[in-house]
Design an enzyme around this catalytic site. Structure first.
Site, PDB file in Angstrom:
ATOM      1  N   GLU A   1      39.854  43.216  43.894  1.00  0.00           N
ATOM      2  CA  GLU A   1      40.390  42.659  42.655  1.00  0.00           C
ATOM      3  C   GLU A   1      40.175  43.646  41.510  1.00  0.00           C
ATOM      4  O   GLU A   1      41.071  43.897  40.717  1.00  0.00           O
ATOM      5  CB  GLU A   1      39.688  41.336  42.356  1.00  0.00           C
ATOM      6  CG  GLU A   1      40.126  40.702  41.051  1.00  0.00           C
ATOM      7  CD  GLU A   1      39.378  39.418  40.725  1.00  0.00           C
ATOM      8  OE1 GLU A   1      39.793  38.754  39.763  1.00  0.00           O
ATOM      9  OE2 GLU A   1      38.388  39.089  41.403  1.00  0.00           O
ATOM     10  N   HIS A   2      38.962  44.188  41.424  1.00  0.00           N
ATOM     11  CA  HIS A   2      38.613  45.179  40.409  1.00  0.00           C
ATOM     12  C   HIS A   2      38.148  46.436  41.119  1.00  0.00           C
ATOM     13  O   HIS A   2      37.285  46.366  41.985  1.00  0.00           O
ATOM     14  CB  HIS A   2      37.464  44.687  39.519  1.00  0.00           C
ATOM     15  CG  HIS A   2      37.716  43.349  38.909  1.00  0.00           C
ATOM     16  ND1 HIS A   2      36.969  42.243  39.233  1.00  0.00           N
ATOM     17  CD2 HIS A   2      38.627  42.946  38.005  1.00  0.00           C
ATOM     18  CE1 HIS A   2      37.413  41.207  38.541  1.00  0.00           C
ATOM     19  NE2 HIS A   2      38.419  41.605  37.796  1.00  0.00           N
TER      20      HIS A   2
END
Length: 180
Positions: A77-78
């Site tokens: 996600e990050h």
């Protein structure tokens, strides 16, 4: 690096903070620093982060190319790139929700300060989709029109061949009906 991993881990008990590196010494140093820093968090952040860190892990790769391949496989996600030539490494990455390049570019700054999209793909879905945007609320419709049968004969023959290769004889025959 350790503080950024903890910041991800404190989200919830099912969060996973993953470190990918080609340097075992860095992994060992970061793991030691995570252990030290997490104990300094107040509750309930500390217990949440500790539980999440129990399912978090580090991956030692042979070189930076393998690090990028592993990251693309994980599709986080990050994704923070904190290495020499971070822009070059970031340009090599393809699968992530949000990309944060350089040691000064912590993901938390994206949460609270810089303002990039924060509704991002999780669970590896960054391999095939991006963050939520206005495009998710648009209805995309496609259409085609062929007025001159003669102009599409190459496409007709390609369609006949492809349909038969796929074992779809009805498709092939429908395309053949458009032959001149």
């Amino acid at each position: 690096v350790a503080a950024d991993l903890i910041a991800q881990a404190e989200h919830d008990v099912v969060a996973r903070a993953i470190l990918v590196s080609d340097d075992a010494g860095i992994i060992d140093a970061v793991n030691a620093e995570v252990s030290s820093q997490v104990d300094a968090l107040p509750e309930p952040n500390r217990s949440t982060a500790k539980e999440a860190l129990g399912q978090s892990f580090s991956i030692l790769c042979k070189d930076m190319d393998e690090c990028v391949a592993m990251s693309d496989r994980l599709a986080p996600e990050h994704l923070e790139i904190q290495t020499a030539e971070s822009q070059k490494v970031g340009d090599m990455c393809a699968n992530y929700g949000g990309l944060f390049i350089g040691t000064n570019c912590a993901e938390v700054l994206g949460d609270y300060g810089a303002g990039p999209n924060h509704t991002l793909p999780t669970g590896g879905t960054g391999r095939y989709t991006g963050g939520l945007s206005v495009f998710n609320f648009l209805r995309i419709r496609t259409w085609m029109r062929i007025d001159e049968r003669e102009s599409c004969q190459e496409m007709v023959e390609d369609s006949v061949r492809m349909a038969r290769l796929e074992g779809l004889e009805g498709h092939a025959r429908a395309a053949e009906k458009r032959r001149v």
